[in-house]
Design a protein around this motif. Structure first.
Motif, mmCIF file in Angstrom:
data_model
loop_
_atom_site.group_PDB
_atom_site.id
_atom_site.type_symbol
_atom_site.label_atom_id
_atom_site.label_comp_id
_atom_site.label_asym_id
_atom_site.label_seq_id
_atom_site.Cartn_x
_atom_site.Cartn_y
_atom_site.Cartn_z
ATOM 1 N N THR A 1 -36.495 -11.165 23.515
ATOM 2 C CA THR A 1 -37.174 -10.029 23.418
ATOM 3 C C THR A 1 -36.309 -9.036 22.722
ATOM 4 O O THR A 1 -35.014 -9.171 22.342
ATOM 5 N N PRO A 2 -36.619 -7.895 22.394
ATOM 6 C CA PRO A 2 -35.906 -6.714 21.596
ATOM 7 C C PRO A 2 -34.704 -6.313 22.611
ATOM 8 O O PRO A 2 -33.680 -5.819 21.928
ATOM 9 N N GLU A 3 -34.721 -6.459 23.979
ATOM 10 C CA GLU A 3 -33.562 -6.029 24.642
ATOM 11 C C GLU A 3 -32.608 -7.024 24.647
ATOM 12 O O GLU A 3 -31.495 -6.615 25.059
ATOM 13 N N ASP A 4 -32.857 -8.422 24.211
ATOM 14 C CA ASP A 4 -31.657 -9.290 24.209
ATOM 15 C C ASP A 4 -30.933 -8.782 23.014
ATOM 16 O O ASP A 4 -31.277 -8.868 22.000
ATOM 17 N N ASN A 5 -29.548 -8.499 23.399
ATOM 18 C CA ASN A 5 -28.753 -7.918 22.066
ATOM 19 C C ASN A 5 -27.203 -8.443 22.551
ATOM 20 O O ASN A 5 -27.022 -9.129 23.516
ATOM 21 N N TYR A 6 -26.443 -7.989 21.781
ATOM 22 C CA TYR A 6 -24.765 -8.209 21.633
ATOM 23 C C TYR A 6 -24.550 -8.223 23.065
ATOM 24 O O TYR A 6 -23.453 -9.023 23.550
ATOM 25 N N SER A 7 -24.813 -6.884 23.729
ATOM 26 C CA SER A 7 -24.028 -6.795 25.194
ATOM 27 C C SER A 7 -24.617 -7.891 26.150
ATOM 28 O O SER A 7 -23.889 -8.128 27.176
ATOM 29 N N ASN A 8 -25.551 -8.565 25.828
ATOM 30 C CA ASN A 8 -26.319 -9.717 26.835
ATOM 31 C C ASN A 8 -25.518 -11.162 26.419
ATOM 32 O O ASN A 8 -25.925 -12.090 27.210
ATOM 33 N N TRP A 9 -24.853 -11.327 25.242
ATOM 34 C CA TRP A 9 -24.265 -12.580 24.725
ATOM 35 C C TRP A 9 -23.031 -12.750 25.027
ATOM 36 O O TRP A 9 -22.067 -12.025 24.774
ATOM 37 N N PHE A 10 -22.776 -13.830 25.630
ATOM 38 C CA PHE A 10 -21.346 -14.402 25.792
ATOM 39 C C PHE A 10 -21.061 -15.890 25.571
ATOM 40 O O PHE A 10 -22.002 -16.603 25.512
ATOM 41 N N LEU A 11 -19.822 -16.101 25.082
ATOM 42 C CA LEU A 11 -19.786 -17.637 24.525
ATOM 43 C C LEU A 11 -19.368 -18.287 26.072
ATOM 44 O O LEU A 11 -17.999 -17.743 26.434
ATOM 45 N N VAL A 12 -19.684 -19.441 26.172
ATOM 46 C CA VAL A 12 -19.535 -20.119 27.790
ATOM 47 C C VAL A 12 -19.389 -21.545 27.425
ATOM 48 O O VAL A 12 -19.985 -22.127 26.557
ATOM 49 N N LYS A 13 -18.684 -22.272 28.526
ATOM 50 C CA LYS A 13 -18.643 -23.818 28.355
ATOM 51 C C LYS A 13 -20.233 -24.022 28.717
ATOM 52 O O LYS A 13 -20.500 -23.285 29.761
ATOM 53 N N HIS A 14 -20.690 -25.041 28.229
ATOM 54 C CA HIS A 14 -22.011 -25.470 28.188
ATOM 55 C C HIS A 14 -22.343 -25.784 29.994
ATOM 56 O O HIS A 14 -23.489 -25.311 30.527
ATOM 57 N N GLN A 15 -21.578 -26.598 30.590
ATOM 58 C CA GLN A 15 -21.611 -26.811 31.914
ATOM 59 C C GLN A 15 -22.021 -25.471 32.823
ATOM 60 O O GLN A 15 -22.991 -25.627 33.612
ATOM 61 N N TRP A 16 -21.420 -24.425 32.838
ATOM 62 C CA TRP A 16 -21.556 -23.104 33.531
ATOM 63 C C TRP A 16 -22.890 -22.694 33.061
ATOM 64 O O TRP A 16 -23.555 -22.004 33.785
ATOM 65 N N ASN A 17 -23.173 -22.722 31.725
ATOM 66 C CA ASN A 17 -24.357 -22.127 31.388
ATOM 67 C C ASN A 17 -25.655 -22.717 32.161
ATOM 68 O O ASN A 17 -26.770 -22.135 32.637
ATOM 69 N N LYS A 18 -25.445 -24.072 31.879
ATOM 70 C CA LYS A 18 -26.579 -24.809 32.461
ATOM 71 C C LYS A 18 -26.828 -24.677 34.011
ATOM 72 O O LYS A 18 -28.000 -24.711 34.544
ATOM 73 N N GLU A 19 -25.489 -24.477 34.682
ATOM 74 C CA GLU A 19 -25.785 -24.385 36.140
ATOM 75 C C GLU A 19 -26.196 -23.175 36.513
ATOM 76 O O GLU A 19 -26.881 -23.209 37.621
ATOM 77 N N LYS A 20 -26.174 -22.153 35.728
ATOM 78 C CA LYS A 20 -26.720 -20.664 35.963
ATOM 79 C C LYS A 20 -28.177 -20.551 35.575
ATOM 80 O O LYS A 20 -28.840 -19.732 36.276
ATOM 81 N N ALA A 21 -28.776 -21.293 34.747
ATOM 82 C CA ALA A 21 -29.905 -21.226 34.141
ATOM 83 C C ALA A 21 -31.043 -21.052 34.845
ATOM 84 O O ALA A 21 -31.740 -19.865 35.109
#
Length: 195
Positions: free
Chosen positions: A67-87
């Motif tokens: 969405t237009p609200e998705d921007n730099y302040s919402n982005w972080f680089l993380v290990k895939h496993q932790w992103n997957k578990e949070k989703a």
């Protein structure tokens, strides 16, 4: 986990780079910039992001992804496993503390390998700890063992923390993990030592 600062002079902002679903070339630019800005550390685990790690651009608030609200302040680089578990758990852990909050480290407290809330009434901090599994037993155990190993090495080599971590950074930078644990335990700010 430590507070993850955002750079007001980021190349992402300067070049108005937007995340584009399915555009790997564009999104790799974002990941590369975040990698540099985060000094090659996962925003969630505080572990190094090595070449062999699967890395994701994490949209902290997944509800605004694309969405237009998705921007730099919402982005972080993380290990895939932790992103997957949070989703799939985002909605169950609201309201939530944002990783860039200035008082983050007063609200999410590090105590000898564990992360706890600074106040029993801080629902946002408690939800962040649960959502990101900062209290995961295996991860906490890794942090504790890492710090114990560093303590033993300093004793064995008869080095103060500043000397020890300076040498480790110059000779084996990939051996540095858990920046907040190092800072809280030894008073050494690795983040500031990294170029």
């Amino acid at each position: 986990m430590r507070r993850t600062p955002k750079n007001p002079d980021s190349t992402i902002l300067a070049n108005d780079i937007c995340y584009i679903e399915g555009n790997s070339t564009n999104n790799k630019k974002i990941a590369d910039i975040l990698f540099i800005e985060q000094k090659a550390f996962c925003a969630y685990t505080d572990e190094p992001l090595t070449r062999s790690d699967a890395k994701d651009i994490e949209h902290f608030n997944p509800d605004i992804k694309g969405t237009p609200e998705d921007n730099y302040s919402n982005w972080f680089l993380v290990k895939h496993q932790w992103n997957k578990e949070k989703a799939s758990k985002w909605l169950a852990y609201q309201p939530i503390l944002h990783p860039t909050e200035p008082d983050f480290e007063q609200r999410v407290i590090y105590i000898e390998g564990d992360y706890v809330v600074g106040s029993d009434t801080d629902i946002e901090a408690a939800n962040l700890i649960k959502l990101l599994k900062l209290d995961d037993i295996a991860l906490a155990d890794k942090r504790k063992k890492y710090i114990a190993r560093r303590r033993r090495d300093m004793t064995e080599y008869d080095q103060d923390p500043t000397t020890y971590f300076s040498i480790l950074l110059s000779e084996e930078p990939c051996a540095i993990s858990y920046l907040r644990a190092i800072k809280e335990t030894f008073g050494i700010d690795i983040w500031e030592m990294l170029s």
